[in-house]
Write an enzyme that holds these catalytic residues in place. Structure first.
Site, mmCIF file in Angstrom:
data_model
loop_
_atom_site.group_PDB
_atom_site.id
_atom_site.type_symbol
_atom_site.label_atom_id
_atom_site.label_comp_id
_atom_site.label_asym_id
_atom_site.label_seq_id
_atom_site.Cartn_x
_atom_site.Cartn_y
_atom_site.Cartn_z
ATOM 1 N N SER A 25 40.831 37.455 33.906
ATOM 2 C CA SER A 25 42.034 36.656 33.693
ATOM 3 C C SER A 25 43.145 37.151 34.613
ATOM 4 O O SER A 25 42.855 37.810 35.622
ATOM 5 C CB SER A 25 42.444 36.708 32.219
ATOM 6 O OG SER A 25 43.414 35.727 31.943
ATOM 7 N N ASN A 26 44.372 36.868 34.287
ATOM 8 C CA ASN A 26 45.516 37.330 35.079
ATOM 9 C C ASN A 26 46.699 37.503 34.129
ATOM 10 O O ASN A 26 46.641 37.084 32.971
ATOM 11 C CB ASN A 26 45.812 36.322 36.210
ATOM 12 C CG ASN A 26 46.133 34.955 35.658
ATOM 13 O OD1 ASN A 26 47.108 34.770 34.957
ATOM 14 N ND2 ASN A 26 45.275 33.982 35.939
ATOM 15 N N PRO A 27 47.791 38.141 34.599
ATOM 16 C CA PRO A 27 48.875 38.493 33.652
ATOM 17 C C PRO A 27 49.863 37.369 33.340
ATOM 18 O O PRO A 27 50.945 37.643 32.806
ATOM 19 C CB PRO A 27 49.590 39.652 34.361
ATOM 20 C CG PRO A 27 49.173 39.597 35.768
ATOM 21 C CD PRO A 27 48.019 38.668 35.936
ATOM 22 N N SER A 28 49.532 36.121 33.621
ATOM 23 C CA SER A 28 50.475 35.041 33.326
ATOM 24 C C SER A 28 50.846 35.035 31.841
ATOM 25 O O SER A 28 49.977 35.072 30.976
ATOM 26 C CB SER A 28 49.852 33.690 33.697
ATOM 27 O OG SER A 28 50.635 32.644 33.183
ATOM 28 N N ALA A 92 48.368 29.503 35.620
ATOM 29 C CA ALA A 92 47.745 30.411 36.605
ATOM 30 C C ALA A 92 46.228 30.333 36.377
ATOM 31 O O ALA A 92 45.654 31.116 35.614
ATOM 32 C CB ALA A 92 48.261 31.826 36.400
#
Ligand code: C5P
Length: 211
Positions: A25-28, A92
């Protein structure tokens, strides 16, 4: 009347599962998309929010569809797009997903530690291909170099009306933060700069520009 306008907003990250307990995943945080939904609702616009997993409350009066993966987000966006006047893709989205989602938790001593990835659909690009002249399509971009040139390339490639260019080079802005600074760039090469402010204020300014 603004209450006749349908606005579709995507927000947050996507999760691409490796096995039942791990994902890419990503930190959005989803804060920018939720602020846009809130600000649009305050203008009397009908808003549907398609959101990845975040720790935020859906603003009152906003319809929401919760998704996890890029494929689920794609399904929801494609289904709703037809009836939408303005679509803002602030999510994101993970560009890749594991080719295989293992049904059992992977053991740490397994022979190969490679995770084979495959491309996710570019949701914004495929919405751009379907876009009618009456529809407005807005993307987000976080560039670290050649900001304006890269953003303009993205406008053309994805058939966008506007792109919101996030400043990711300054500390305390962008991902996770309550603050942002944005340069809006149009397909006609108009630029509008929104200096550092809360995401809710930035969201209101973006909407004022679009409506
Ligand atoms: O090409 P890039 O990922 O930088 O473009 C960012 C924009 O494209 C964002 O609006 C994002 O929501 C959207 N996007 C998408 N599907 C992807 C990747 C990005 O809709 N697979």
């Amino acid at each position: 009347m603004k209450s006749d306008i349908q606005c579709l907003i995507s927000a947050g990250p996507t999760r691409e599962w490796i096995d039942p307990v791990r994902f890419i995943s990503n930190p959005s945080s989803g804060k920018m998309g939720y602020a846009l939904a809130h600000a649009a609702h305050n203008l009397g616009i009908k808003v549907t929010l398609v959101s990845g997993p975040v720790n935020l409350k859906v603003p009152d009066g906003v319809c929401s569809i919760m998704v996890e993966t890029a494929q689920e987000m794609n399904d929801a966006m494609q289904e709703l797009f037809e009836k939408t006047d303005v679509t803002i893709m602030s999510a994101a989205v993970c560009d890749h997903r594991p080719q295989i989602k293992h049904t059992q938790k992977l053991k740490k001593n397994r022979q190969s530690s490679y995770i084979q990835l495959e491309a996710n659909p570019d949701i914004l690009e495929s919405l751009g291909k379907r876009k009618k002249s009456s529809q407005v399509l807005v993307g987000f971009a976080a560039e670290t170099e050649n900001h304006l040139a890269n953003a303009m390339t993205k406008i053309r490639k994805k058939n966008l009306d506007w792109i919101a260019l996030n400043d990711v080079s300054s500390r305390g802005l962008g991902f996770q933060s309550d603050f942002n600074a944005i340069t809006m760039l149009s397909k006609d090469e108009e630029t509008v700069i929104f200096d550092r402010d809360t995401k809710l204020v930035i969201a209101s300014r973006i909407l004022k520009l679009l409506f």
